[in-house]
Scaffold this active site. Structure first.
Site, PDB file in Angstrom:
ATOM      1  N   HIS A 165       0.289  -3.672  15.022  1.00  0.00           N
ATOM      2  CA  HIS A 165      -0.513  -2.778  14.545  1.00  0.00           C
ATOM      3  C   HIS A 165      -0.536  -1.576  15.460  1.00  0.00           C
ATOM      4  O   HIS A 165      -1.569  -0.431  15.414  1.00  0.00           O
ATOM      5  CB  HIS A 165      -1.887  -3.167  14.520  1.00  0.00           C
ATOM      6  N   ARG A 177       6.425   1.308   6.785  1.00  0.00           N
ATOM      7  CA  ARG A 177       5.784   0.613   7.938  1.00  0.00           C
ATOM      8  C   ARG A 177       6.928  -0.808   7.988  1.00  0.00           C
ATOM      9  O   ARG A 177       7.178  -1.524   7.147  1.00  0.00           O
ATOM     10  CB  ARG A 177       4.332  -0.046   7.505  1.00  0.00           C
ATOM     11  N   VAL A 228     -12.395  -4.729   8.326  1.00  0.00           N
ATOM     12  CA  VAL A 228     -13.759  -5.300   8.957  1.00  0.00           C
ATOM     13  C   VAL A 228     -14.230  -4.296  10.182  1.00  0.00           C
ATOM     14  O   VAL A 228     -15.588  -4.126  10.093  1.00  0.00           O
ATOM     15  CB  VAL A 228     -13.500  -6.476   9.613  1.00  0.00           C
ATOM     16  N   GLY A 265      -5.009  -9.065   9.563  1.00  0.00           N
ATOM     17  CA  GLY A 265      -4.530  -9.598  10.869  1.00  0.00           C
ATOM     18  C   GLY A 265      -5.436  -8.667  11.859  1.00  0.00           C
ATOM     19  O   GLY A 265      -6.026  -7.615  11.553  1.00  0.00           O
ATOM     20  N   HIS A 303      -8.561  -3.274  16.218  1.00  0.00           N
ATOM     21  CA  HIS A 303      -8.196  -3.164  15.022  1.00  0.00           C
ATOM     22  C   HIS A 303      -8.451  -4.690  14.301  1.00  0.00           C
ATOM     23  O   HIS A 303      -7.817  -5.755  14.535  1.00  0.00           O
ATOM     24  CB  HIS A 303      -6.645  -3.129  15.028  1.00  0.00           C
ATOM     25  N   ASN A 355     -16.086  -1.507   8.624  1.00  0.00           N
ATOM     26  CA  ASN A 355     -17.181  -1.884   7.360  1.00  0.00           C
ATOM     27  C   ASN A 355     -18.253  -2.985   7.984  1.00  0.00           C
ATOM     28  O   ASN A 355     -19.418  -2.908   7.110  1.00  0.00           O
ATOM     29  CB  ASN A 355     -16.453  -2.315   6.264  1.00  0.00           C
ATOM     30  N   LYS A 376       1.000  -1.158  -0.136  1.00  0.00           N
ATOM     31  CA  LYS A 376      -0.069  -0.013   0.059  1.00  0.00           C
ATOM     32  C   LYS A 376       0.900   1.267   0.003  1.00  0.00           C
ATOM     33  O   LYS A 376       1.888   1.220   0.520  1.00  0.00           O
ATOM     34  CB  LYS A 376      -0.816  -0.029   1.340  1.00  0.00           C
ATOM     35  N   MET A 378     -13.907 -11.320   5.037  1.00  0.00           N
ATOM     36  CA  MET A 378     -15.150 -11.282   5.911  1.00  0.00           C
ATOM     37  C   MET A 378     -16.327 -11.061   4.959  1.00  0.00           C
ATOM     38  O   MET A 378     -17.474 -11.362   5.233  1.00  0.00           O
ATOM     39  CB  MET A 378     -14.996 -10.282   6.848  1.00  0.00           C
ATOM     40  N   GLY A 409      -8.682  -6.167  10.742  1.00  0.00           N
ATOM     41  CA  GLY A 409      -8.140  -6.295   9.170  1.00  0.00           C
ATOM     42  C   GLY A 409      -7.964  -7.711   8.822  1.00  0.00           C
ATOM     43  O   GLY A 409      -8.762  -8.499   9.266  1.00  0.00           O
ATOM     44  N   ARG A 437      -5.215 -16.397  10.615  1.00  0.00           N
ATOM     45  CA  ARG A 437      -4.366 -16.960  11.743  1.00  0.00           C
ATOM     46  C   ARG A 437      -5.261 -17.487  12.791  1.00  0.00           C
ATOM     47  O   ARG A 437      -6.237 -16.783  13.178  1.00  0.00           O
ATOM     48  CB  ARG A 437      -3.508 -15.619  12.313  1.00  0.00           C
TER      49      ARG A 437
HETATM   50  N1  LIG Z   1     -17.563  -3.784   3.212  1.00  0.00           N
HETATM   51  C1  LIG Z   1     -16.944  -4.727   4.076  1.00  0.00           C
HETATM   52  N2  LIG Z   1     -17.375  -5.524   4.791  1.00  0.00           N
HETATM   53  C2  LIG Z   1     -17.007  -6.523   5.423  1.00  0.00           C
HETATM   54  N3  LIG Z   1     -15.623  -6.903   5.416  1.00  0.00           N
HETATM   55  C3  LIG Z   1     -14.877  -5.912   4.781  1.00  0.00           C
HETATM   56  C4  LIG Z   1     -15.390  -4.972   3.917  1.00  0.00           C
HETATM   57  N4  LIG Z   1     -14.324  -4.284   3.372  1.00  0.00           N
HETATM   58  C5  LIG Z   1     -13.188  -4.889   3.778  1.00  0.00           C
HETATM   59  N5  LIG Z   1     -13.428  -5.874   4.570  1.00  0.00           N
HETATM   60  C6  LIG Z   1     -12.375  -6.718   5.247  1.00  0.00           C
HETATM   61  O1  LIG Z   1     -11.436  -6.036   5.469  1.00  0.00           O
HETATM   62  C7  LIG Z   1     -10.264  -6.874   5.352  1.00  0.00           C
HETATM   63  C8  LIG Z   1      -8.849  -6.162   4.958  1.00  0.00           C
HETATM   64  O2  LIG Z   1      -8.721  -5.190   5.828  1.00  0.00           O
HETATM   65  P1  LIG Z   1      -7.463  -4.424   5.837  1.00  0.00           P
HETATM   66  O3  LIG Z   1      -7.671  -3.388   7.108  1.00  0.00           O
HETATM   67  O4  LIG Z   1      -7.267  -3.708   4.709  1.00  0.00           O
HETATM   68  O5  LIG Z   1      -6.491  -5.351   5.978  1.00  0.00           O
HETATM   69  P2  LIG Z   1      -4.782  -5.515   5.991  1.00  0.00           P
HETATM   70  O6  LIG Z   1      -4.283  -4.240   6.105  1.00  0.00           O
HETATM   71  O7  LIG Z   1      -4.417  -6.562   7.186  1.00  0.00           O
HETATM   72  O8  LIG Z   1      -4.574  -6.115   4.539  1.00  0.00           O
HETATM   73  C9  LIG Z   1     -10.726  -7.928   4.223  1.00  0.00           C
HETATM   74  O9  LIG Z   1     -10.101  -9.033   4.512  1.00  0.00           O
HETATM   75  C10 LIG Z   1     -12.139  -7.957   4.378  1.00  0.00           C
HETATM   76  O10 LIG Z   1     -12.621  -9.159   5.005  1.00  0.00           O
HETATM   77  C1  LIG Z   2       0.888  -7.133  11.933  1.00  0.00           C
HETATM   78  C2  LIG Z   2      -0.137  -7.853  11.111  1.00  0.00           C
HETATM   79  O1  LIG Z   2      -0.681  -8.498  11.117  1.00  0.00           O
HETATM   80  O2  LIG Z   2      -0.392  -6.883   9.850  1.00  0.00           O
HETATM   81  P1  LIG Z   2      -1.485  -7.218   8.875  1.00  0.00           P
HETATM   82  O3  LIG Z   2      -2.725  -7.234   9.308  1.00  0.00           O
HETATM   83  O4  LIG Z   2      -1.067  -5.976   7.864  1.00  0.00           O
HETATM   84  O5  LIG Z   2      -1.133  -8.410   8.162  1.00  0.00           O
HETATM   85 MG   LIG Z   3      -3.183  -3.461   7.871  1.00  0.00          MG
END
Ligand SMILES: Nc1ncnc2c1ncn2[C@@H]1O[C@H](COP(=O)(O)OP(=O)(O)O)[C@@H](O)[C@H]1O
Ligand SMILES: CC(=O)OP(=O)(O)O
Ligand SMILES: [Mg+2]
Length: 402
Positions: A184, A95, A335, A216, A212, A338, A14, A287, A214, A245
């Protein structure tokens, strides 16, 4: 001053380019599916009013170097580029997920800093090698820029020993660094600070729980702006249930798998990191797919959702005990920002702890900024706080340069 922020993940990259005389975003984007056949680059440029123009490109991206070269091509493109050449970038903020016990603050990258990032490879094998590769590539491309590292672990360095030590022989901590580090941190810091400002608690006693969620997932307990506990541990495998995980698991399971199923240590590591979590239970890691299955009444998706959110609830309870209460619980990341269903099941039936979710607000509010989704009488506020790790990294990069 133009600052480029690079967030190199295990399979993605990113980026955001900021004009840091204010905090104007010139462009942002994501390179996804690095190493797979069909890579995707989504690139957005912004005009002075913040209106976005989006371009999407699909091509094989075998490694991060190819990804970064594509990004540089987009940044300097003769027609739609945002800079004339790579020398226009004065600093690159990276990062870096794991800084071990070496780093509690943002660092200008020197050979010594790089050597320490390398020493932490084993602590975050999915993340740190990609982070260092990104640094090497940027040094070669942006030859005039100062390279800066912002560590995910840094924000958690304020945790007391009772929170960061494991109950194993002291020597393992002293000689081998076996302890809780937490990840994070850039997001937990940004989100807790935003919540403190939103609630008018700056300079006052404040108790914030950040969630948090995501790919992860991790949670933190933040007292007066400082982290006192967090759910990821020695590595990003610990704590909450995640996309792929396992999170918390009895370590005896590892030995059982090795002894009974003849698995090698790296196979177990791979299984717990890449084939577990939501993917392991349901077959899906995203998700959005699980949400669709939940809505269709799929029992496996329903069980997994309750497993995922039940663990969040248990950590809310634990962190309310650690903080002796809470002013706010903040949901963030893909997640958390959203998925109203995940927020719902994570924060209902907690009235006994003074947490009252407003189910309608939770369902209907779209968070482009901070939103309160608790009832007016809720003692503990429930907030959606959009994270912005890239802005936090740009600000910290600017701060070390000054
Ligand atoms: N509109 C949404 N509804 C539910 N889950 C979502 C939505 N948009 C994104 N996500 C979830 O967010 C996750 C990615 O989050 P993000 O913070 O970008 O993760 P990372 O930085 O770890 O890649 C995706 O795996 C997806 O499951
Ligand atoms: C530390 C970590 O889990 O980072 P990401 O959510 O980006 O995979
Ligand atoms: Mg992330």
């Amino acid at each position: 001053m133009k600052i480029l922020v690079i967030n190199a993940g295990s399979s993605s990259l990113k980026y955001q380019l900021f004009e840091m005389d204010g905090t104007q975003v010139l462009c942002s984007g994501i390179v996804e599916r690095i190493g797979l056949e069909n890579g995707i680059i989504t690139h957005k440029t912004f005009d002075a009013e913040g209106n976005a123009t989006k371009t999407k490109k699909e091509l094989p991206i075998p490694n991060h170097n190819v990804g970064l070269t594509e990004v540089v091509g987009l940044l300097t493109d003769a027609d739609n580029g945002v800079i004339q050449n790579t020398d226009d970038i004065q600093a690159v903020g990276h990062r870096v997920v794991h800084g071990g016990e070496f780093f509690s603050e943002t660092m200008v990258i020197t050979e010594e800093v790089e050597a320490k990032i390398k020493e932490c490879f084993q602590l975050a094998p999915l993340h740190n090698p990609a982070n260092l590769q990104g640094i090497e590539d940027c040094k070669a491309i942006f030859t005039k820029a100062t390279q800066v590292a912002v560590f995910d672990t840094a924000f958690h360095q304020t945790m007391p020993g009772k929170a960061f030590r494991y109950a194993v022989p002291t020597e393992l901590y002293e000689k081998h660094g076996v302890r809780v580090y937490g990840m994070h941190g850039t997001s937990h810091k940004y989100v807790s600070k935003a919540a403190i400002d939103h609630l008018g608690l700056a300079g006052k006693d404040s108790k914030i729980i950040t969630v948090h969620l995501g790919n992860g997932c991790s949670m933190s307990a933040v007292r007066n702006g400082e982290c006192i506990d967090t759910s990821m541990g020695f590595s990003p495998l610990d704590g909450l249930m995640m996309g792929t995980r396992s999170g918390d698991i009895d370590p005896a399971v590892v030995f059982y798998l090795m002894d009974k199923l003849n698995m090698k240590s790296e196979e177990v590591y791979d299984l717990l990191n890449k084939k577990s979590g939501m993917l392991g239970v349901t077959g899906d890691s995203d998700m959005r797919d699980i949400e669709d299955r939940f809505a269709a009444g799929d029992e496996v998706a329903i069980l997994a959702t309750h497993m995922y959110t039940y663990r969040i609830k248990k950590y809310i309870g634990a962190y309310m005990a650690a903080l002796n209460g809470a002013d706010a619980i903040c949901f963030t990341a893909g997640v958390g920002e959203n998925d109203h269903g995940i927020r719902h099941y994570s924060s209902i039936e907690l009235e006994g702890l003074g947490i009252e979710l407003d189910a309608e607000k939770n369902k209907n509010l779209r968070a482009s900024d901070i939103e309160e989704i608790s009832t007016p009488s809720s003692k503990v506020k429930v907030l959606i706080v959009p994270t912005n790790e890239e802005l936090e990294i740009a600000q910290q990069t600017l701060a070390v340069l000054n």
